[in-house]
Motif scaffolding. Structure first.
Motif, PDB file in Angstrom:
ATOM      1  N   SER A 132       0.836  -1.195   0.000  1.00 44.42           N
ATOM      2  CA  SER A 132       0.000   0.000   0.000  1.00 44.42           C
ATOM      3  C   SER A 132       0.871   1.246   0.000  1.00 44.42           C
ATOM      4  CB  SER A 132      -0.928   0.023   1.223  1.00 44.42           C
ATOM      5  OG  SER A 132      -0.171   0.100   2.418  1.00 44.42           O
ATOM      6  N   GLY A 133       0.248   2.372  -0.299  1.00 39.43           N
ATOM      7  CA  GLY A 133       0.917   3.662  -0.191  1.00 39.43           C
ATOM      8  C   GLY A 133       2.190   3.768  -1.010  1.00 39.43           C
ATOM      9  N   ILE A 134       3.226   4.301  -0.388  1.00 38.79           N
ATOM     10  CA  ILE A 134       4.510   4.492  -1.055  1.00 38.79           C
ATOM     11  C   ILE A 134       5.082   3.156  -1.511  1.00 38.79           C
ATOM     12  CG2 ILE A 134       6.908   5.212  -0.710  1.00 38.79           C
ATOM     13  CD1 ILE A 134       5.827   7.389   1.198  1.00 38.79           C
ATOM     14  N   GLY A 135       4.989   2.140  -0.670  1.00 31.21           N
ATOM     15  CA  GLY A 135       5.526   0.826  -1.022  1.00 31.21           C
ATOM     16  C   GLY A 135       4.862   0.231  -2.246  1.00 31.21           C
ATOM     17  N   LYS A 136       3.565   0.410  -2.352  1.00 30.76           N
ATOM     18  CA  LYS A 136       2.835  -0.084  -3.524  1.00 30.76           C
ATOM     19  C   LYS A 136       3.281   0.641  -4.784  1.00 30.76           C
ATOM     20  CE  LYS A 136      -1.868  -0.555  -5.375  1.00 30.76           C
ATOM     21  NZ  LYS A 136      -3.302  -0.280  -5.119  1.00 30.76           N
ATOM     22  N   ALA A 137       3.457   1.948  -4.691  1.00 33.61           N
ATOM     23  CA  ALA A 137       3.907   2.729  -5.842  1.00 33.61           C
ATOM     24  C   ALA A 137       5.304   2.295  -6.281  1.00 33.61           C
ATOM     25  CB  ALA A 137       3.894   4.217  -5.507  1.00 33.61           C
ATOM     26  N   ILE A 138       6.176   2.039  -5.316  1.00 35.44           N
ATOM     27  CA  ILE A 138       7.526   1.569  -5.639  1.00 35.44           C
ATOM     28  C   ILE A 138       7.469   0.202  -6.293  1.00 35.44           C
ATOM     29  CG2 ILE A 138       9.717   0.803  -4.629  1.00 35.44           C
ATOM     30  CD1 ILE A 138       9.361   3.026  -2.522  1.00 35.44           C
ATOM     31  N   SER A 139       6.685  -0.700  -5.726  1.00 38.62           N
ATOM     32  CA  SER A 139       6.569  -2.052  -6.284  1.00 38.62           C
ATOM     33  C   SER A 139       6.067  -2.008  -7.720  1.00 38.62           C
ATOM     34  CB  SER A 139       5.624  -2.894  -5.421  1.00 38.62           C
ATOM     35  OG  SER A 139       6.120  -3.039  -4.105  1.00 38.62           O
ATOM     36  N   ALA A 140       5.043  -1.202  -7.972  1.00 38.25           N
ATOM     37  CA  ALA A 140       4.463  -1.116  -9.313  1.00 38.25           C
ATOM     38  C   ALA A 140       5.448  -0.534 -10.316  1.00 38.25           C
ATOM     39  CB  ALA A 140       3.191  -0.270  -9.272  1.00 38.25           C
ATOM     40  N   LEU A 141       6.162   0.517  -9.921  1.00 35.86           N
ATOM     41  CA  LEU A 141       7.114   1.147 -10.833  1.00 35.86           C
ATOM     42  C   LEU A 141       8.305   0.235 -11.113  1.00 35.86           C
ATOM     43  CD1 LEU A 141       7.939   3.571 -12.516  1.00 35.86           C
ATOM     44  CD2 LEU A 141       8.964   4.576 -10.448  1.00 35.86           C
TER      45      LEU A 141
END
Length: 254
Positions: free
Chosen positions: A16-25
């Motif tokens: 979720s949050g920042i971690g999710k954005a990092i994982s997706a990118l």
């Protein structure tokens, strides 16, 4: 540029949050991403979203505060090239209003959790002939934030660990940097506001947004873009640094 092809990345708190954005990118840029969350359910939405976009991603249920669980999880994942220590929890209170149990809980997740993942990851990075670590610190490690005693203490420790690891493993081609966000608009922030300021959600959101000189909160995707750069080969000359991403908070908030 900024390709992560043939890289294996671990992102703690990647659901979720920042971690999710990092994982997706990272997945978009070609990495095989391994999300570590406290429960599988916490990672399901992120995993489904990344796979739907064509990314390669796996999730692992693990309490980062438990060293045996962390060691077993990293052994299961195998040799890695990138570690993003993003998992963390927040706390509101000054030194007098912070109970011992709350202080211990913050230290266990935000400090010991980072240590556990570093401890497990370094041997794997060594087997991969080096790699990159990014630790999520905070502007709270740089400046005084009201009622954030335990959280600030923990993030100061994360910044110090970043410097120590960068120094100790430079000769082994392991880089280590940290990122210090100001307020970033995530579901966590919305939940925090609704819990602590019921009936004043809009007012508090506006107030917290304007505490950044730039006039808004950051976006998870903006933090992810910085993490991508630091984990890419293009940042190969960068280690032992902290990067505020704060809308001018540290230098311009006067």
């Amino acid at each position: 540029m900024f390709s992560l092809q043939n890289k294996k990345a671990v992102v703690t708190g990647g659901g979720s949050g920042i971690g999710k954005a990092i994982s997706a990118l990272f997945a978009k840029q070609g990495a095989e991403v391994h999300i570590i969350e406290l429960t599988d359910e916490s990672a399901q939405a992120a995993v489904a979203e990344i796979r739907a976009a064509g990314g390669k991603v796996f999730s692992h249920a693990c309490n980062v505060a438990n060293q045996q669980e962390v060691l077993a999880t990293f052994e299961k994942i195998g040799n890695i090239n990138i570690l993003v220590n993003n998992a963390g929890i927040a706390h509101v209170g000054n030194v007098e209003t912070t109970p011992e149990a709350d202080f211990d809980r913050i230290m266990n997740v935000n400090v010991k959790g980072v240590y556990n993942c570093l401890h497990a990851a370094i041997p794997q990075l060594r087997h991969s002939d080096g790699g990159v670590i990014v630790n999520m610190a905070s502007i709270a490690a740089w400046v005084g934030i009201p009622d954030r005693f335990a959280y600030s203490t923990a993030k100061g420790a994360v910044m110090a660990m970043t410097l120590s690891v960068a120094k100790d493993y430079m000769a082994e081609n392991i880089r280590c940097n940290s990122i210090s966000p100001a307020r970033v608009h995530t579901p966590f922030v919305d939940g925090f506001i609704s819990k602590n300021y019921p009936g004043k959600e809009a007012e508090m959101f506006d107030k917290l947004s304007k505490s950044q000189p730039i006039g808004r909160m950051g976006k998870p995707d903006e933090v992810a873009a910085l993490a991508l750069f630091l984990c890419s080969d293009e940042a190969g000359f960068i280690t032992g640094c902290d990067y505020p991403i704060d809308g001018g908070f540290i230098k311009l908030n006067n």
